[in-house]
Design an enzyme around this catalytic site. Structure first.
Site, short mmCIF file in Angstrom:
data_model
loop_
_atom_site.label_atom_id
_atom_site.label_comp_id
_atom_site.label_asym_id
_atom_site.label_seq_id
_atom_site.Cartn_x
_atom_site.Cartn_y
_atom_site.Cartn_z
N ASP A 1 -85.28 21.54 38.47
CA ASP A 1 -85.36 20.44 39.44
C ASP A 1 -85.11 19.10 38.75
O ASP A 1 -85.51 18.89 37.61
CB ASP A 1 -86.74 20.45 40.13
CG ASP A 1 -86.69 19.75 41.48
OD1 ASP A 1 -85.58 19.43 41.96
OD2 ASP A 1 -87.77 19.51 42.06
N ASN B 1 -81.89 25.68 50.22
CA ASN B 1 -80.84 24.78 49.72
C ASN B 1 -79.57 24.80 50.58
O ASN B 1 -78.70 23.95 50.42
CB ASN B 1 -80.50 25.07 48.26
CG ASN B 1 -81.56 24.59 47.29
OD1 ASN B 1 -81.81 25.21 46.25
ND2 ASN B 1 -82.22 23.47 47.58
C1 IPE Z 1 -86.33 24.00 44.32
O1 IPE Z 1 -85.73 22.77 44.19
C2 IPE Z 1 -85.30 25.08 44.46
C3 IPE Z 1 -84.59 25.40 43.26
C4 IPE Z 1 -84.91 25.00 42.07
C5 IPE Z 1 -83.45 26.25 43.41
P1 IPE Z 1 -85.55 21.81 45.45
O2 IPE Z 1 -85.19 20.49 44.93
O3 IPE Z 1 -84.62 22.44 46.42
O4 IPE Z 1 -87.01 21.82 46.09
P2 IPE Z 1 -87.74 20.83 47.08
O5 IPE Z 1 -86.86 20.70 48.29
O6 IPE Z 1 -87.87 19.50 46.39
O7 IPE Z 1 -89.05 21.44 47.35
C1 IPE Z 2 -82.15 21.09 41.07
O1 IPE Z 2 -81.95 19.73 41.15
C2 IPE Z 2 -80.96 21.92 41.44
C3 IPE Z 2 -81.11 22.67 42.69
C4 IPE Z 2 -82.16 22.75 43.42
C5 IPE Z 2 -79.93 23.38 43.18
P1 IPE Z 2 -81.95 18.95 42.52
O2 IPE Z 2 -80.58 18.98 43.10
O3 IPE Z 2 -83.00 19.45 43.43
O4 IPE Z 2 -82.29 17.48 42.03
P2 IPE Z 2 -83.23 16.40 42.74
O5 IPE Z 2 -84.52 17.06 43.05
O6 IPE Z 2 -82.51 15.97 43.97
O7 IPE Z 2 -83.36 15.32 41.74
MG MG Z 3 -84.91 18.90 43.82
#
Ligand code: IPE
Ligand code: IPE
Ligand code: MG
Length: 239
Positions: free
Chosen positions: A21, A69
């Protein structure tokens, strides 16, 4: 100078899982599009896998795409698919040569057919590898996984289950539960990850954004884990 971290291999987790994340925020901070964050995130994945392999950690899970996602913009989802494709074809291919078995948790068949092909090719080619298992969690959600398990149990005509039966119908049937779950970026939540399997996992929530997660961050995480006193409901002191 940074303080050296002395690791204790006897206290390594058998299975370490990462909730990736912070890619988007990493890019935002630099005034870059989110896709750059995802690209940088792939590099961090590579470093983590290689280091875990060197350290002799047996099971590594990476949560890279949740069932939620799909709610992201189409172009971001496409960027992620392209990166997964590239990652599996190139970076991962090198790592997998070192006796790593690749498995997937999640319904990857919902992805574009060329990505499905790349995944299946990788699953097939590494199925007999033994040194480490790399579990890539994509189109994965803990609840859909449990629902799928229940439906398959019903289909198989099973009338009564125990914990072993349920576990054997999950994507993770062939691997142990995670001992240690690391979620980067300072978010303290599980986001539908391994809801069944996390019952006795230790959690760690570093503030570091995933693209900045490197060898030192991994060492810090492992050091943190090694100091935990895992009791599993019993009374025992850490030795
Ligand atoms: C969690 O990350 C899912 C993955 C790492 C694949 P997200 O960024 O999608 O989670 P939320 O929406 O902040 O809970
Ligand atoms: C994690 O990074 C990757 C996935 C969940 C696919 P994010 O895309 O969630 O990054 P933030 O949370 O928006 O910074
Ligand atoms: Mg995220």
């Amino acid at each position: 100078m940074l303080k050296q971290i002395e690791l204790n291999p006897e206290k390594f987790p058998n299975h370490i899982a990462f909730i990736i994340d912070g890619n988007g925020r990493w890019a935002n901070k630099r005034g870059l599009p989110r896709s750059y964050g995802h690209k940088a995130g792939i590099k961090a994945c590579k470093v983590v896998i290689e280091e875990c392999l060197k350290l002799g950690i047996k099971y590594v899970s990476l949560y890279g795409f949740s069932t939620e996602n799909w709610n992201r913009p189409k172009d971001e989802i496409e960027t992620l698919f392209n990166l997964f494709r590239q990652f599996i074809k190139t970076d991962l291919k090198k790592v997998l040569k070192e006796d790593v078995k690749f498995i997937v948790s999640g319904d990857y068949t919902a992805f574009p057919s060329d990505l499905v092909e790349v995944i299946e090719d990788c699953l097939e080619k590494t199925k007999n590898n033994k040194k480490m298992v790399l579990n890539l969690c994509i189109n994965y959600g803990g609840r859909p996984e449990i629902v799928r398990a229940i439906n398959n149990i019903i289909k198989d005509g099973i009338k009564e289950v125990d914990e072993k039966t349920v576990a054997s119908y999950l994507y993770t049937a062939s691997i142990p539960d995670p001992d240690f779950i690391v979620r980067t970026s300072g978010e303290n939540r599980i986001s539908n990850f391994m809801l069944w399997q996390c019952s006795y996992a230790e959690f760690y929530f570093p503030k570091t954004l995933w693209p900045d997660f490197n060898k030192r961050e991994l060492y810090k995480s492992l050091d943190n884990f090694s100091k935990r006193n895992r009791r599993f409901g019993a009374i025992k002191e850490n030795k």
